[in-house]
Motif scaffolding. Structure first.
Motif, PDB file in Angstrom:
ATOM      1  N   ARG A 173      45.815  19.558  61.522  1.00 58.90           N
ATOM      2  CA  ARG A 173      45.512  19.490  62.955  1.00 58.90           C
ATOM      3  C   ARG A 173      44.127  20.059  63.284  1.00 58.90           C
ATOM      4  O   ARG A 173      43.928  20.615  64.373  1.00 58.90           O
ATOM      5  N   ALA A 174      43.201  19.930  62.355  1.00 61.23           N
ATOM      6  CA  ALA A 174      41.811  20.309  62.672  1.00 61.23           C
ATOM      7  C   ALA A 174      41.302  19.387  63.786  1.00 61.23           C
ATOM      8  O   ALA A 174      41.800  18.271  63.953  1.00 61.23           O
ATOM      9  N   GLN A 175      40.303  19.862  64.519  1.00 56.84           N
ATOM     10  CA  GLN A 175      39.638  19.037  65.521  1.00 56.84           C
ATOM     11  C   GLN A 175      38.720  18.077  64.772  1.00 56.84           C
ATOM     12  O   GLN A 175      37.731  18.505  64.170  1.00 56.84           O
ATOM     13  N   PRO A 176      39.026  16.789  64.752  1.00 58.07           N
ATOM     14  CA  PRO A 176      38.213  15.893  63.918  1.00 58.07           C
ATOM     15  C   PRO A 176      36.831  15.633  64.520  1.00 58.07           C
ATOM     16  O   PRO A 176      36.687  15.504  65.738  1.00 58.07           O
ATOM     17  N   LEU A 177      35.846  15.578  63.638  1.00 61.31           N
ATOM     18  CA  LEU A 177      34.515  15.111  64.020  1.00 61.31           C
ATOM     19  C   LEU A 177      34.132  14.129  62.917  1.00 61.31           C
ATOM     20  O   LEU A 177      33.504  14.484  61.921  1.00 61.31           O
ATOM     21  N   VAL A 178      34.592  12.890  63.100  1.00 58.03           N
ATOM     22  CA  VAL A 178      34.418  11.892  62.047  1.00 58.03           C
ATOM     23  C   VAL A 178      32.971  11.413  62.059  1.00 58.03           C
ATOM     24  O   VAL A 178      32.531  10.772  63.020  1.00 58.03           O
ATOM     25  N   ALA A 179      32.239  11.778  61.014  1.00 59.87           N
ATOM     26  CA  ALA A 179      30.824  11.400  60.919  1.00 59.87           C
ATOM     27  C   ALA A 179      30.304  11.800  59.546  1.00 59.87           C
ATOM     28  O   ALA A 179      30.905  12.624  58.855  1.00 59.87           O
ATOM     29  N   ASP A 180      29.191  11.223  59.204  1.00 57.27           N
ATOM     30  CA  ASP A 180      28.428  11.659  58.044  1.00 57.27           C
ATOM     31  C   ASP A 180      27.976  13.106  58.291  1.00 57.27           C
ATOM     32  O   ASP A 180      27.674  13.485  59.429  1.00 57.27           O
TER      33      ASP A 180
END
Ligand SMILES: Cc1ncc(C[n+]2csc(CCOP(=O)(O)OP(=O)(O)O)c2C)c(N)n1
Ligand SMILES: [Mg+2]
Length: 613
Positions: free
Chosen positions: A339-346
């Motif tokens: 349940r981490a806060q996602p920051l989907v990126a390179d």
């Protein structure tokens, strides 16, 4: 009319591989650095003959063990930060299944590798062909189906024209930072030799650029808000920070915003060891500095990390109430773990986007002061355990000697045993990628073969392989390959006469000393293995040394030797570094007739209370 060229499937495959390129430092180079191959009836006449035709553009290397050669291929891609990669091809049956461990290793570590095992006849005429595994309930199954759960993309080529779509998909997977991992194309033997009129456009040169996905606006807003409210933020740098070549960005981000950086085993060397904000290793094998800060942290920015148990102290490391984890990762699966806060990126693009939004924000100055003094304490503890000794050395003292002789410029390769923990804590890494640790699958037998792949990727670097006697015994055959193809490795074997780290783990969980150190095994004769003589028999220059000071001298001497050198030193199996470190969840029996197991179980139940689910 489309122009076509009549080729066998294998010839088309080989030609296609030569036409795939990438751009490194402004130069267009082949994306495939070569092919490791061991032939058998499943590939010699088909793909083997085709490889001969392209040998000038796409070199083929003969190895001695399919697992080893596939490890070398994976290591090549890891050392190239996934920008270039290799191919490994085997015959059917045992040759193919020998590569499964390497496929799993690449799968866990998210490293691209193209595996081309031979497979049974698609036409089934000679069934069962030599080495065919027969399934009488399912006619479509072969031994190669074991690659499915450990491949990011698996396909079986049963018609020659299938490779047109299969290779396109393979390249997409191999070059995508989020998806990438092993691709297995299982090549039916008869189909390898079948001809087809392939469109010429299939062989057009293609230049693959790594994709850098940028963050989603809403995810970025949330991450920025969390960081701006943070009083005690930390950054965990994982392998993704290196693969994204985000290290310069990471460095200025940490400096500008006052955020201490800690490194996973895969992310180590993201910052040089002597950077003021590099707290060193984190987690189970963490430095006291990293772990002190991680315990207090209110926001953890995980950059390109899988957050495996060694990093999170089996999820008991972060102790602050309400601690938030921001998962900056190209892969949503990793970004949202626990349940981490996602920051989907390179990683690089993500850090740049965060930086632009954070402006002048920095963490409280007191936090950086705490970090710097924690680091000073840790460096003193680390020096104490790596200083020279005249006694039977610990792994840490050998690490000290190797570092004093070769320094932070060398590229260090390791994977299994007690060394990964000791090196994670104590190796002083220099440039990005100078520390090559396979600790996702931690595969015994990876080190020497992996070292060969690293040397192929970085021929001008001083490649040092460190490994235990157990791992050496599991796989050493690529020493002969390294001598044969003139790729020099410096190999240091730490002989503690057994599986030292597992023996220590056994003792720590209340177990009897049983079946780990050679002396504790069922035996008629206690083995006295002469590793130096063994390595010499494969063509290496080798020495057995009697002390860490002799090791230093031998490492100096080995510098001017042109071929692979192997240095062997006896070590103490019972010592590991107590300083730093964190609890690791290893399940202890709930009932036992041994009081020491019951005592360990009591401690275990207490420790479990610290685990955040
Ligand atoms: C292929 C494989 N089998 C088993 C293990 C479990 N294991 C981890 S370390 C280890 C012992 C390694 O012995 P050695 O290489 O001598 O290193 P030491 O522990 O003595 O430092 C074992 C059996 C593993 N990691 N990989
Ligand atoms: Mg050992």
């Amino acid at each position: 009319m489309q122009k076509t060229v009549r080729l066998t499937m294998s010839q088309a495959l080989a030609r296609f591989l030569t036409r795939q390129k990438t751009e490194i430092d402004g130069r267009i180079v082949p994306i495939f650095g070569g092919v490791f191959a061991i032939f058998g009836h499943g590939n010699v006449a088909g793909f083997g003959e085709a490889l001969y035709q392209v040998r000038d553009e796409l070199p083929t290397y003969r190895a001695h063990n399919e697992q080893g050669m596939a490890h070398a291929a994976v290591a090549f891609a890891k050392a190239s930060f996934r920008r270039r990669m290799m191919v490994a091809t085997s015959s059917i049956g045992p040759g193919a299944t020998n590569m499964v461990t390497a496929a799993a290793l690449a799968h866990v570590n998210r490293i691209p590798v193209l595996l081309l095992p031979g497979d049974v006849f698609a036409n089934r005429a000679p069934d069962p062909v030599l080495q065919q595994v027969e399934d009488w309930g399912d006619g479509t199954v072969s031994a190669n189906d074991v690659f499915r759960p450990v491949s990011r993309y698996f396909d079986r080529i049963t018609r020659p024209e299938q490779i047109i779509s299969a290779l396109n998909r393979a390249m997409q997977v191999l070059t995508d930072p989020a998806e990438c991992g092993p691709v297995t194309l299982s090549l039916c033997q008869d189909v390898q030799a079948e001809a087809f009129d392939y469109p010429e456009s299939f062989f057009a040169e293609r230049i693959w650029h790594p994709r850098r996905p940028r963050p989603d606006a809403r995810e970025l807003d949330t991450a920025v808000a969390l960081l701006k409210a943070a009083k005690k933020p930390v950054i965990i740098a994982g392998g993704g920070a290196l693969y994204s070549e985000a290290t310069q960005t990471l460095r200025s981000f940490a400096e500008k915003h006052g955020i201490p950086v800690m490194e996973t085993n895969s992310g180590k060397s993201s910052l040089p060891h002597d950077h003021a904000l590099n707290m060193g290793s984190v987690g189970v094998t963490g430095s006291s500095a990293s772990n002190l800060l991680a315990e207090q942290a209110d926001v953890v920015l995980a950059v390109g990390s899988r957050l495996q148990d060694f990093t999170t102290g089996s999820w008991a490391l972060f102790k602050a109430d309400g601690v938030s984890i921001i998962g900056l990762n190209t892969q949503a699966f990793d970004a949202g773990k626990h349940r981490a806060q996602p920051l989907v990126a390179d990683a690089k693009a993500g850090l740049e986007a965060l930086d632009a939004r954070l402006g002048d924000w920095a963490s409280p100055a007191a936090w950086v002061t705490t970090a710097k003094s924690a680091k000073t304490d840790w460096l003193a503890a680390a020096k104490a355990v790596t200083d020279p000794t005249n006694a039977l050395p610990s792994d840490a003292q050998v690490i000290g000697a190797v570092h004093r002789a070769r320094g932070s410029q060398a590229t260090l390769v390791c994977a299994s045993g007690g060394l990964p923990g000791e090196l994670h804590k104590l190796w002083q890494a220099g440039a990005p990628g100078s520390y090559h640790m396979e600790y996702g699958y931690s595969t015994m037998g990876y080190e020497i073969a992996g070292g060969l792949g690293v040397k192929l990727a970085k021929p001008d670097h001083d490649v040092i392989v460190m490994l235990g006697d157990g791992s050496y015994m599991m796989m050493n055959s690529e020493i002969a390959t390294s001598v044969m193809i003139g790729k020099k490795l410096t190999i240091v074997v730490l002989d503690n006469r057994g599986f030292g780290c597992i023996n220590r783990l056994q003792m720590a969980t209340g177990g009897a000393n049983f079946n780990n150190l050679l002396k504790d095994t069922r035996h008629e004769v206690l083995p006295e293995i002469d590793f130096a003589m063994h390595a010499a028999s494969m063509g290496a220059w080798s020495r057995k040394v009697a002390s860490v000071s002799e090791l230093g001298t031998a490492l100096d001497e080995a510098r001017s030797v042109e071929r692979t050198t192997v240095l062997v030193i006896d070590t103490d199996p019972l010592i590991s570094t107590d300083a730093g470190g964190h609890w690791w969840d290893v399940a202890v029996p709930e009932v036992s007739v041994r009081p020491s197991v019951n005592a360990a179980r009591k401690d275990y139940e207490v420790a479990l209370k610290g685990q955040k689910l």
